[in-house]
Design a protein around this motif. Structure first.
Motif, PDB file in Angstrom:
ATOM      1  N   SER B 135       0.843  -1.289  -0.165  1.00 28.44           N
ATOM      2  CA  SER B 135       0.027   0.137  -0.134  1.00 28.44           C
ATOM      3  C   SER B 135       0.814   1.267  -0.019  1.00 28.44           C
ATOM      4  CB  SER B 135      -0.871  -0.046   1.258  1.00 28.44           C
ATOM      5  OG  SER B 135      -1.460   1.188   1.470  1.00 28.44           O
ATOM      6  N   ASP B 136       0.472   2.399  -0.711  1.00 32.05           N
ATOM      7  CA  ASP B 136       1.275   3.652  -0.688  1.00 32.05           C
ATOM      8  C   ASP B 136       0.269   4.482   0.082  1.00 32.05           C
ATOM      9  OD1 ASP B 136      -0.956   3.959  -2.357  1.00 32.05           O
ATOM     10  OD2 ASP B 136       0.562   4.410  -4.096  1.00 32.05           O
ATOM     11  N   ASP B 137      -0.674   4.090   0.764  1.00 31.21           N
ATOM     12  CA  ASP B 137      -1.299   5.003   1.555  1.00 31.21           C
ATOM     13  C   ASP B 137      -0.503   5.700   2.835  1.00 31.21           C
ATOM     14  OD1 ASP B 137      -3.074   6.222   3.549  1.00 31.21           O
ATOM     15  OD2 ASP B 137      -4.614   4.471   3.783  1.00 31.21           O
ATOM     16  N   THR B 138      -0.201   6.935   2.677  1.00 28.54           N
ATOM     17  CA  THR B 138       0.643   7.647   3.871  1.00 28.54           C
ATOM     18  C   THR B 138      -0.051   7.659   5.162  1.00 28.54           C
ATOM     19  OG1 THR B 138      -0.240   9.718   3.173  1.00 28.54           O
ATOM     20  CG2 THR B 138       2.017   8.903   2.244  1.00 28.54           C
ATOM     21  N   GLU B 139      -1.334   7.305   5.372  1.00 28.93           N
ATOM     22  CA  GLU B 139      -2.010   7.115   6.549  1.00 28.93           C
ATOM     23  C   GLU B 139      -1.155   6.054   7.464  1.00 28.93           C
ATOM     24  OE1 GLU B 139      -4.779   9.070   8.052  1.00 28.93           O
ATOM     25  OE2 GLU B 139      -4.032  10.340   6.403  1.00 28.93           O
ATOM     26  N   LEU B 140      -0.831   5.266   6.993  1.00 26.60           N
ATOM     27  CA  LEU B 140      -0.131   4.112   7.406  1.00 26.60           C
ATOM     28  C   LEU B 140       1.098   4.603   8.499  1.00 26.60           C
ATOM     29  CD1 LEU B 140      -0.164   1.208   4.850  1.00 26.60           C
ATOM     30  CD2 LEU B 140      -2.097   1.859   6.681  1.00 26.60           C
ATOM     31  N   GLY B 141       1.351   5.635   7.969  1.00 28.84           N
ATOM     32  CA  GLY B 141       2.593   6.327   8.986  1.00 28.84           C
ATOM     33  C   GLY B 141       3.743   5.442   9.109  1.00 28.84           C
ATOM     34  N   GLY B 142       4.595   5.420  10.087  1.00 29.78           N
ATOM     35  CA  GLY B 142       5.934   4.668  10.231  1.00 29.78           C
ATOM     36  C   GLY B 142       7.072   5.387   9.489  1.00 29.78           C
ATOM     37  N   GLU B 143       6.876   6.572   9.092  1.00 28.19           N
ATOM     38  CA  GLU B 143       7.963   7.066   8.617  1.00 28.19           C
ATOM     39  C   GLU B 143       9.191   7.378   9.486  1.00 28.19           C
ATOM     40  OE1 GLU B 143       5.185   8.594   8.577  1.00 28.19           O
ATOM     41  OE2 GLU B 143       4.569   8.812   6.611  1.00 28.19           O
ATOM     42  N   ILE B 144      10.374   7.089   8.993  1.00 23.34           N
ATOM     43  CA  ILE B 144      11.629   7.755   9.827  1.00 23.34           C
ATOM     44  C   ILE B 144      11.783   9.070   9.462  1.00 23.34           C
ATOM     45  CG2 ILE B 144      13.340   7.231   8.042  1.00 23.34           C
ATOM     46  CD1 ILE B 144      15.250   6.366  10.356  1.00 23.34           C
ATOM     47  N   SER B 145      11.798   9.804  10.831  1.00 24.19           N
ATOM     48  CA  SER B 145      12.071  11.260  10.829  1.00 24.19           C
ATOM     49  C   SER B 145      13.284  11.806  11.324  1.00 24.19           C
ATOM     50  CB  SER B 145      10.909  11.566  11.726  1.00 24.19           C
ATOM     51  OG  SER B 145      10.968  13.134  12.075  1.00 24.19           O
ATOM     52  N   PHE B 146      13.809  12.620  10.394  1.00 24.98           N
ATOM     53  CA  PHE B 146      15.139  13.364  10.786  1.00 24.98           C
ATOM     54  C   PHE B 146      15.198  14.730  11.079  1.00 24.98           C
ATOM     55  CE2 PHE B 146      16.060  10.152   7.717  1.00 24.98           C
ATOM     56  CZ  PHE B 146      17.434   9.364   8.353  1.00 24.98           C
ATOM     57  N   TYR B 170      10.814  25.241   0.339  1.00 30.29           N
ATOM     58  CA  TYR B 170      11.401  25.972   1.511  1.00 30.29           C
ATOM     59  C   TYR B 170      11.954  24.808   2.518  1.00 30.29           C
ATOM     60  CZ  TYR B 170       6.889  25.306   3.585  1.00 30.29           C
ATOM     61  OH  TYR B 170       5.805  24.589   4.139  1.00 30.29           O
ATOM     62  N   ASP B 171      12.732  25.633   3.388  1.00 31.55           N
ATOM     63  CA  ASP B 171      13.626  24.871   4.412  1.00 31.55           C
ATOM     64  C   ASP B 171      12.431  24.529   5.496  1.00 31.55           C
ATOM     65  OD1 ASP B 171      15.898  24.636   5.977  1.00 31.55           O
ATOM     66  OD2 ASP B 171      15.249  26.357   7.140  1.00 31.55           O
ATOM     67  N   ASP B 172      12.712  23.330   5.710  1.00 31.56           N
ATOM     68  CA  ASP B 172      11.865  22.410   6.781  1.00 31.56           C
ATOM     69  C   ASP B 172      12.991  21.999   7.791  1.00 31.56           C
ATOM     70  OD1 ASP B 172       9.784  21.844   8.332  1.00 31.56           O
ATOM     71  OD2 ASP B 172       8.911  20.630   6.755  1.00 31.56           O
ATOM     72  N   HIS B 173      12.622  21.837   9.039  1.00 33.67           N
ATOM     73  CA  HIS B 173      13.643  21.293  10.042  1.00 33.67           C
ATOM     74  C   HIS B 173      13.360  20.021  10.254  1.00 33.67           C
ATOM     75  CE1 HIS B 173      10.176  23.423  12.319  1.00 33.67           C
ATOM     76  NE2 HIS B 173      10.374  22.086  12.973  1.00 33.67           N
ATOM     77  N   GLU B 174      12.423  19.174   9.505  1.00 40.07           N
ATOM     78  CA  GLU B 174      12.085  17.697   9.735  1.00 40.07           C
ATOM     79  C   GLU B 174      12.484  17.121   8.216  1.00 40.07           C
ATOM     80  OE1 GLU B 174       8.850  15.875  11.539  1.00 40.07           O
ATOM     81  OE2 GLU B 174       9.074  17.227  13.434  1.00 40.07           O
ATOM     82  N   ALA B 175      12.773  16.068   8.088  1.00 42.91           N
ATOM     83  CA  ALA B 175      12.578  15.438   6.754  1.00 42.91           C
ATOM     84  C   ALA B 175      12.264  13.966   7.110  1.00 42.91           C
ATOM     85  CB  ALA B 175      13.824  15.249   6.103  1.00 42.91           C
ATOM     86  N   TRP B 176      11.347  13.415   6.253  1.00 43.24           N
ATOM     87  CA  TRP B 176      10.621  12.009   6.583  1.00 43.24           C
ATOM     88  C   TRP B 176      11.074  11.293   5.254  1.00 43.24           C
ATOM     89  CZ3 TRP B 176       4.735  13.016   8.140  1.00 43.24           C
ATOM     90  CH2 TRP B 176       4.737  13.901   9.203  1.00 43.24           C
ATOM     91  N   GLY B 194      13.697   9.695  14.590  1.00 47.12           N
ATOM     92  CA  GLY B 194      12.662   9.042  15.196  1.00 47.12           C
ATOM     93  C   GLY B 194      11.811   8.331  14.314  1.00 47.12           C
ATOM     94  N   VAL B 195      10.805   7.457  14.719  1.00 46.75           N
ATOM     95  CA  VAL B 195       9.882   6.865  13.915  1.00 46.75           C
ATOM     96  C   VAL B 195       8.430   7.149  14.247  1.00 46.75           C
ATOM     97  CG1 VAL B 195       9.090   4.618  13.006  1.00 46.75           C
ATOM     98  CG2 VAL B 195      11.476   4.731  13.680  1.00 46.75           C
ATOM     99  N   ARG B 196       7.883   7.552  13.397  1.00 46.99           N
ATOM    100  CA  ARG B 196       6.448   7.896  13.640  1.00 46.99           C
ATOM    101  C   ARG B 196       5.498   6.801  13.840  1.00 46.99           C
ATOM    102  NH1 ARG B 196       5.210  12.862  12.919  1.00 46.99           N
ATOM    103  NH2 ARG B 196       3.119  12.623  11.852  1.00 46.99           N
ATOM    104  N   PRO B 197       4.495   7.026  14.328  1.00 48.45           N
ATOM    105  CA  PRO B 197       3.824   5.981  14.773  1.00 48.45           C
ATOM    106  C   PRO B 197       3.124   5.218  13.462  1.00 48.45           C
ATOM    107  CG  PRO B 197       2.901   7.898  16.109  1.00 48.45           C
ATOM    108  CD  PRO B 197       4.048   8.255  15.178  1.00 48.45           C
ATOM    109  N   TYR B 198       3.324   3.886  13.692  1.00 54.51           N
ATOM    110  CA  TYR B 198       3.001   2.944  12.576  1.00 54.51           C
ATOM    111  C   TYR B 198       1.718   2.366  12.684  1.00 54.51           C
ATOM    112  CZ  TYR B 198       3.283  -1.541   9.921  1.00 54.51           C
ATOM    113  OH  TYR B 198       3.006  -2.437   9.007  1.00 54.51           O
TER     114      TYR B 198
END
Lengths: 229, 219
Positions: B135-146, B170-176, B194-198
Motif C-alpha cells: 500500500s502507498d497510503d501515507t495514513e499508515l505512518g511509520g516514516e523515519i523522521s530526521f 522552502y527550508d523545513d527542519h524535519e525530513a521524513w 525517530g519513527v512516526r507511529p506505524y
C-alpha cells in the motif's frame, strides 16, 4: 547508494552590477565618516576601523542603492509559510562599514536577532594579487561544529571515493563588487589580512519585524518578504 | 529591481548526508532474517529504549543473527569505507569499525521516540519488511523522521520565516523517509531521528546498526 543532502545552510553570492561607480560613492562616504569619527566602535573587529551601525543615515544614495539590492535578494529567498497570501513582515535594515589595514581581523561572531546578514566588498585590498598568503578570507563555521567531529576528528564524510572530505569551515576570498548573504545566526570570522592596501567592506543586517496586515497594506512600499500562498 | 542584472547563486553549505539504497542481499536473506528475528523475539523479552510499544532486541544480534546478519553487516561496513575518509592518512588504515546490531519489530501503534546514537560514527537501518503490504497510503505512518541539527536555533527569531530555495521549495527542519522493504539508510550517528507511529496491519521488521570507529591498535 544515493546521497541525499538535508538541512543545508545557504550562502547567497552575487556580483553587484556597475559596482565600480557604486564603490566610488561608498568609499567617499566611508572615508568622510572615518575622518569625523576616527575611533569608531570596537566589537568583533581586531585593529580595523568599524563605523557605527547608522551608515544608512550618513552614507546617502550609494548606501541606499546597495541596501535595495540586498532587500531584493532577501525577498526572493525568504518565504512566510503562514501568511496565507498576505504580507506580515517588514525588514528593518542596518548597515555599517569596516576598514581593515594590515594585520586586522574579525573574531568569530554571529548576528543574533537578524534574519539575513550580508557583506559587500568595496575594496578587497589585494591589488589584483592572487597570493593566498595575503589572508583576509571570510571564514564560515559549520553550525554542527564540533558535534560532527567528536567521534573521530579525522574521519570525515565524502560523497564518493574521489570527492573531497567534508570540511567544518568554508573560506571565501573577498573580491570588490561581491555581495554575500547568509542567515544571521551563522557564525563567521575574518582571517588576519596582510595586504598593503586598506580593505573596505560593508556589513548589513535585515531583522524581520512582524507588522499588522493593515499596516503593510496601507504602506505597500515598506520592505518585506512578498506574500506567498 | 536594482539588481536586475545580477542573478544570485547559492552555495548550499554544511548539509547533512543521508545515504539511501537497497541491500543487494535482500532477495537471498530477507526471509531468513525474518524467521530468525521472530524466533528470537519469541524467547526474549527485549529492551525498552527509544521504542514505544514495539519490540527491540538486545544489541547482540551479530551473535544470534547468523550468516544473514553477518552479510548485512559486511555490506554496511563496506559503505562506511566508501563514504568515510581519514583526512590525515590515506595510505595506511588507522581505524577499524566496531558494529553493533539489533532488531526491531513494530506492530500497529508502535513508534520510536526521537533519539541519536552518541559514541558512534555511522547509524544504519535496514528494512526486512516495511509492513505496508504494497500500500502507498501515507495514513499508515511509520516514516523515519530526521531532525535538523540546527534546530531550534534557526527558528528562534521568526519560526514562520523560512529560506526559500531557487526551486521555490522552502527550508523545513524535519525530513521524513517512508521505508521500503529491502531499503538501507545510513546517516551520521549524532543526527536526531525517530519513527512516526506505524498504523499498518503487517509486521514491520527493521535492523539497526551502530558503527563506531576505533584506532586500529585496539584491534
Amino acid at each position: 547508494m544515493q546521497v541525499e543532502y538535508l538541512f543545508e545552510t545557504p550562502l547567497i553570492f552575487t556580483e553587484v552590477p556597475n559596482h565600480a561607480e557604486l564603490n566610488r560613492g561608498l568609499r567617499a562616504a566611508i572615508d568622510e565618516r572615518r575622518a569625523a569619527d576616527p575611533k569608531g566602535v570596537a566589537i568583533s573587529n581586531r585593529l580595523g576601523w568599524h563605523s557605527d551601525t547608522e551608515m544608512l543615515e550618513w552614507a546617502g544614495d550609494p548606501a541606499h542603492r546597495l541596501m535595495d539590492t540586498v532587500i531584493d535578494i532577501a525577498n526572493r529567498y525568504t518565504q512566510d509559510i503562514a501568511g496565507k497570501g498576505r504580507r506580515r513582515f517588514m525588514w528593518v535594515p542596518e548597515m555599517w562599514a569596516n576598514i581593515s589595514g594590515k594585520g586586522a581581523s574579525n573574531q568569530l561572531h554571529s548576528h543574533a536577532g537578524s534574519f539575513w546578514s550580508a557583506v559587500y566588498y568595496v575594496e578587497d585590498g589585494y591589488a589584483g594579487s592572487t597570493d593566498r598568503s595575503l589572508g583576509g578570507e571570510l571564514e564560515i563555521e559549520d553550525p554542527r561544529t564540533p558535534m560532527i567531529n567528536m567521534e573521530a576528528p579525522d574521519l570525515r564524510f565524502r560523497a564518493a571515493r574521489d570527492a573531497p572530505a567534508a570540511s567544518h569551515e568554508t573560506l571565501i576570498r573577498p573580491a570588490a563588487g561581491r555581495l554575500l548573504m547568509f542567515p544571521g545566526w551563522l557564525r563567521h570570522a575574518v582571517k588576519p589580512y596582510f595586504g598593503e592596501r586598506e580593505r573596505v567592506s560593508i556589513a548589513m543586517n535585515l531583522t524581520a519585524m512582524r507588522v499588522p496586515f493593515t499596516v503593510l497594506e496601507q504602506y505597500p512600499h515598506l520592505p518585506g518578504p512578498p506574500p506567498r500562498d | 529591481m536594482t539588481s536586475a542584472a545580477a542573478q544570485p547563486r547559492i552555495a548550499p553549505l554544511f548539509a547533512t548526508a543521508v545515504l539511501t539504497g537497497s541491500w543487494p542481499g535482500s532477495g537471498q536473506w530477507n526471509s531468513v532474517l525474518f524467521d530468525r528475528i521472530m524466533e528470537h523475539r519469541a524467547k526474549h523479552p527485549g529492551v525498552s529504549l527509544s521504542n514505544v510499544h514495539g519490540w527491540q532486541s538486545e544489541t547482540d544480534m551479530l551473535e544470534w543473527g547468523g550468516e544473514a546478519a553477518q552479510a548485512l553487516c559486511d555490506h554496511v561496513l563496506a559503505q562506511c569505507d566508501e563514504y568515510s575518509v581519514d583526512v590525515r592518512e590515506q595510505d595506511r588504515r588507522r581505524f577499524v569499525w566496531l558494529p553493533e546490531m539489533w532488531a526491531n519489530v513494530n506492530e500497529r501503534g508502535a513508534s520510536n521516540q526521537t533519539h541519536c546514537h552518541p559514541g558512534a560514527q555511522w547509524a544504519a537501518v535496514y528494512y526486512v519488511v516495511d509492513g505496508y503490504k504494497g500500500s502507498d497510503d501515507t495514513e499508515l505512518g511509520g516514516e523515519i523522521s530526521f531532525l535538523d541539527p540546527r534546530f531550534p536555533m534557526l527558528r528562534m527569531r521568526e519560526p514562520d520565516l523560512r529560506y526559500r530555495r531557487p526551486d521555490d521549495s522552502y527550508d523545513d527542519h524535519e525530513a521524513w523517509i517512508r521505508p521500503k522493504t529491502g531499503q538501507l539508510l545510513m546517516f551520521p550517528a549524532w543526527m536526531l531521528h525517530g519513527v512516526r507511529p506505524y498504523h499498518g496491519d503487517g509486521v514491520r521488521i527493521s535492523i539497526a546498526i551502530n558503527i563506531s570507529s576505533r584506532p586500529r591498535w585496539e584491534e
